[in-house]
Design an enzyme around this catalytic site. Structure first.
Site, PDB file in Angstrom:
ATOM      1  CB  SER A   1       2.822   7.546   6.421  1.00 53.38           C
ATOM      2  OG  SER A   1       1.835   6.568   6.148  1.00 53.38           O
TER       3      SER A   1
ATOM      4  CD  GLN B   1      -3.066  -0.881   0.499  1.00 53.80           C
ATOM      5  OE1 GLN B   1      -3.287   0.227   0.025  1.00 53.80           O
ATOM      6  NE2 GLN B   1      -3.830  -1.941   0.274  1.00 53.80           N
ATOM      7  CG  MET B   2       1.726   5.397  -2.525  1.00 56.28           C
ATOM      8  SD  MET B   2       3.484   4.978  -2.555  1.00 56.28           S
ATOM      9  CE  MET B   2       3.743   4.697  -4.266  1.00 56.28           C
ATOM     10  CB  CYS B   3      -1.151   4.959   2.973  1.00 60.50           C
ATOM     11  SG  CYS B   3      -1.952   3.383   3.170  1.00 60.50           S
ATOM     12  CB  THR B   4       2.127   0.669   4.105  1.00 58.83           C
ATOM     13  OG1 THR B   4       0.765   0.361   4.263  1.00 58.83           O
ATOM     14  CG2 THR B   4       2.954  -0.061   5.126  1.00 58.83           C
TER      15      THR B   4
END
Ligand SMILES: [Zn+2]
Length: 414
Positions: free
Chosen positions: A203, A197-200
């Site tokens: 961030s 996941q890009m958010c993982t």
């Protein structure tokens, strides 16, 4: 083959068939087997078939030999780099086992007509991609013929044995069209590509892979925007590795290495020679079972785990289920009534658009614009003409294939 049948084992003639005559053994010796792929798995399959006294093997592979193949594709030597895999493999096998004839092809599997495939009772695929597997699966389904009661004619059945390996794990399956699940039936069971996941990544990285993916997906385009990433360039991969390392230190994550960076960027799963050998031997044994009728056929999917965190090394057999709405092997039947004097082109108006119509396993007519011209002469003929020319039978069921389905078309005459 003679030694396999005469050595006491679950495959020997004494156990399964006491009246196994020389005639039968001779007949087995003339069977031709097709191997698709002469890579890691293909080399092993070719070797195992040849050592099992299969006398004629045809092999298709359009790839050439790369230096990085040499550690496991053992039919190739340094001097062969750049040459066609199929040709070098064929030459090597014939030199070592002169009684075995190997015929190489260096074309795409899609370029062969269906009657090419018809000469092989068994096709063994050692492929590395899904598209080619789906295509050859469709071919074995297309080759099946049916009698006037719509029942599969057993002798028209060709078997597909499909092997695959991924690192220390592998699998093999036997596809008997309309009997077992086909490749398409089980397509939804394919493991999904690992994606982060890009958010993982952005961030909350937790794994070394997250740091590498961040350097690759985010930092490269930000900081190297005018440079196209070349995955084979050491400096490029090293740049990503250094950036990933910095990020890993920032988040206190261990395990970022150059090798892992290369794996994530190239999506590489290491190829392991012993896994190929194991899967190839399973494919070969299943092939011999089909040819001899001895031993119980794998039904129909076997998984080999060379690395399983829970169980260690393991093997598992699953009977895959046929999918009721399979786009390849679920059959829709259609009955049409025509006059014998009708032109065959009438079928194109009665059937869905963009179809290909088969009779006796061969293309009869096609709506495919690219191929249409080659069949134009047939479109001018009547049903009676085609019966006279033995292109179709008096009582005939034609197979129509569009992109999504096989349709059995039963032709009745007024
Ligand atoms: Zn199917």
């Amino acid at each position: 083959m003679n030694s396999i049948l005469n050595t006491y084992s679950p495959l020997s003639k004494d156990i399964y068939n006491e009246c196994y005559g020389q005639e039968m053994i001779d007949e087995l010796a003339i069977q031709k087997i097709l191997v698709i792929g002469a890579g890691g798995l293909g080399c092993e399959i070719l070797k195992s078939l040849a050592l099992s006294e299969i006398k004629e093997i045809h092999v298709i592979d359009l790839d050439t030999i790369d230096l990085t193949n040499l550690n496991r594709q053992f039919l190739f030597r340094m001097k062969d780099v750049g040459k066609y895999k199929a040709e070098v493999a064929a030459e090597f096998i014939m030199k070592r086992i002169p009684s075995c004839k190997v015929i190489p092809y260096t074309k795409k599997i899609q370029e062969f007509p269906i009657n090419f495939y018809q000469q092989f009772p068994v096709i063994i695929a050692g492929l590395d991609n899904i598209e080619a597997r789906r295509w050859i699966n469709r071919v074995v389904i297309q080759m099946v013929q049916r009698d006037e009661n719509d029942k599969v004619i057993d002798e028209s059945r060709h078997y597909l044995i499909d092997g695959g390996t991924e690192g220390l794990n592998g699998q093999a399956r036997v596809i008997s069209p309309f009997e077992t699940a086909c490749y398409e039936c089980t397509l939804s069971q394919l493991p999904k590509q690992i994606q982060y996941q890009m958010c993982t990544i952005a961030s909350t990285p937790r794994l070394p892979e997250h740091c590498i993916a961040y350097a690759y997906e985010v930092l490269w385009s930000k900081e190297q925007s005018d440079l196209k990433l070349d995955k084979d360039n050491f400096d490029h991969i090293n740049w990503i590795y250094q950036k990933a390392l910095e990020r890993a230190q920032q988040f206190n994550i261990q395990g970022v290495t150059y090798k892992l960076t290369l794996g994530v960027v190239k999506n590489i799963i290491p190829a392991v020679a012993s896994t190929n050998a194991i899967i190839a031997s399973i494919c070969t044994v299943e092939c011999i079972k089909i040819l001899t009728g001895n031993g119980s056929q794998l039904n129909n999917y076997i998984q080999w785990y060379g690395q399983n965190h829970q169980t260690g090394i393991g093997i598992n057999v699953i009977q895959q289920e046929r999918l009721e709405e399979c786009t390849e092997c679920s059959i829709q039947s259609l009955e049409i009534t025509v006059k014998r004097t009708d032109n065959i082109s009438i079928l194109l108006t009665l059937l869905p658009p963009d179809i290909e119509l088969y009779s006796k396993g061969q293309t009869l007519i096609t709506n495919n614009i690219r191929r249409k011209q080659g069949f134009a002469h047939i479109l001018e003929k009547t049903f009676q003409n085609l019966i006279d020319e033995k292109l179709i039978d008096e009582k005939t069921t034609l197979q129509a294939l569009d992109k999504h389905k096989t349709i059995n078309v039963r032709v009745q005459y007024e």
